[in-house]
Design a protein around this motif. Sequence first.
Motif, PDB file in Angstrom:
ATOM      1  N   ASP A 185      -6.374   7.741   1.446  1.00  0.00           N
ATOM      2  CA  ASP A 185      -5.676   6.298   1.650  1.00  0.00           C
ATOM      3  C   ASP A 185      -7.059   5.625   2.179  1.00  0.00           C
ATOM      4  N   GLY A 207       0.783  -1.197   0.024  1.00  0.00           N
ATOM      5  CA  GLY A 207      -0.137   0.067   0.209  1.00  0.00           C
ATOM      6  C   GLY A 207       0.728   1.378  -0.006  1.00  0.00           C
ATOM      7  N   THR A 208       1.877   1.071   0.652  1.00  0.00           N
ATOM      8  CA  THR A 208       2.822   2.253   0.950  1.00  0.00           C
ATOM      9  C   THR A 208       3.237   2.772  -0.669  1.00  0.00           C
TER      10      THR A 208
HETATM   11  C1  LIG Z   1      -4.431   2.982   6.691  1.00  0.00           C
HETATM   12  C2  LIG Z   1      -3.039   2.405   5.955  1.00  0.00           C
HETATM   13  N1  LIG Z   1      -2.588   2.922   4.924  1.00  0.00           N
HETATM   14  C3  LIG Z   1      -1.265   2.460   4.467  1.00  0.00           C
HETATM   15  C4  LIG Z   1      -0.937   1.276   5.018  1.00  0.00           C
HETATM   16  C5  LIG Z   1       0.595   0.753   4.497  1.00  0.00           C
HETATM   17  O1  LIG Z   1       0.229  -0.292   3.717  1.00  0.00           O
HETATM   18  P1  LIG Z   1       1.561  -1.241   3.372  1.00  0.00           P
HETATM   19  O2  LIG Z   1       2.049  -1.848   4.836  1.00  0.00           O
HETATM   20  O3  LIG Z   1       0.955  -2.581   2.493  1.00  0.00           O
HETATM   21  O4  LIG Z   1       2.722  -0.523   2.684  1.00  0.00           O
HETATM   22  C6  LIG Z   1      -1.377   0.514   5.908  1.00  0.00           C
HETATM   23  C7  LIG Z   1      -0.959  -0.648   6.328  1.00  0.00           C
HETATM   24  O5  LIG Z   1      -1.298  -1.278   7.262  1.00  0.00           O
HETATM   25  C8  LIG Z   1      -2.771   0.993   6.495  1.00  0.00           C
HETATM   26  O6  LIG Z   1      -3.384   0.382   7.513  1.00  0.00           O
END
Ligand SMILES: Cc1ncc(COP(=O)(O)O)c(C=O)c1O
Length: 389
Positions: A167, A63-64
């Motif tokens: 997000d 996600g990041t």
């Molecule tokens: C609200 C939110 N945004 C972004 C992320 C980041 O995702 P990732 O860990 O897949 O990079 C997370 C991960 O838990 C999240 O809960």
Amino acid sequence: MDPKEFLMIPGPTPVPDEVLLEMARHPLGHRTKEFSKIFMAATAALKKLAACEDEVFILTSSGTGAMEAAIANTLSPGDEVLSLVCGVFGERWAKIAEAYGCKVERVVVPAGQPITLDLLRKRLQEDKGRLFKAVTVTHNETSTGVINDLQQLSLAIREHGALCIADTVTSFGAVPISFSAWGVDVMVAGSQKALMLPPGLAVVFCGERALQAYETSKCPKFYFDFGRYRKSLESETTPFTPNVSMILALKSSLDMIQQEGIVAIGSRHERMKKALRAGLTGMGLKLFVPESCASPTITAALPPASLSVDAIRRTMKERYQIRLADGQEELKNKIFRVGHMGYVFERDILMTLAALETCLHLLGYRCPSGIGVGSALTEIAALTGSPAK
Ligand SMILES: Cc1ncc(COP(=O)(O)O)c(C=O)c1O
């Protein structure tokens, strides 16, 4: 033999067998017609699920990566960005924008509270020169278990004229979202949450205004350059080798989501939230977030005064193979978090409450036997008029 580990954390989340089996297939060539058909069907299903009229890009990243792509493709160094921060993931937007040279101002609220419309409106009204190029929003703040009103916040941002960069990593697939109608400009999601997949894919939704902003964006980009993804989509493919196995699995999970329907899925998550909150308070535990902004996918609670978060999590893992999450950063050891998103049902909430109550008893905390499950069942019956599923 131990029972299989059960993830009641806010990601990765449980994955249905049929989705896992898709990943066990021999990988398809990513330039074949067979793969293109599945890839385009998954793309169309994502658009439909988000009610998105414009573009969607599937990225091979967590996600990041999608958050970084959202910033890098719409902004330029020196752009002013307002970041709405109610926890760790709201702050992550600010840090990414700063890493790309943007001037970031933060609106910060105490952990456990939401970003209110009044707070946002006040700051945007003060921006007479319309200097903010973008506002970053976290729909569902995983670190605290707060859900913000993305629709209201996004519409206020649209009124101002800034881009709304959102997000929805822990809300997409669990909560109905209308990307285009709500005026969101860029929105990111991740596979290992309510999409019921392992970690490894991210999704970016991109509206018309964001696509225009891309044309003038000067942030460096290559792998995540939206232009490449857009161009490749014209020939029903991706610019680089995607995680083909996960895209097959994504198509399968999206089929399941479509079959249940996002409205029914939203109601299931609401019921799980309410049942869990009733069970935890029934056991005498304090919840971290008020009902008015409580996330339908993550619930945070304080341990009883006599017990540590660590002892509770350890006992749950050792005795029942159920994983709960700790708090993050300054909330570490202060709260524990229960994830209930995606392939999770009322049955799993009842199981977690029963196991938690037993562990609390083992650790010396006293509450009437069965009160956690009993309170949750009463709540479910009040909501549905029938026993739990
Ligand atoms: C609200 C939110 N945004 C972004 C992320 C980041 O995702 P990732 O860990 O897949 O990079 C997370 C991960 O838990 C999240 O809960």
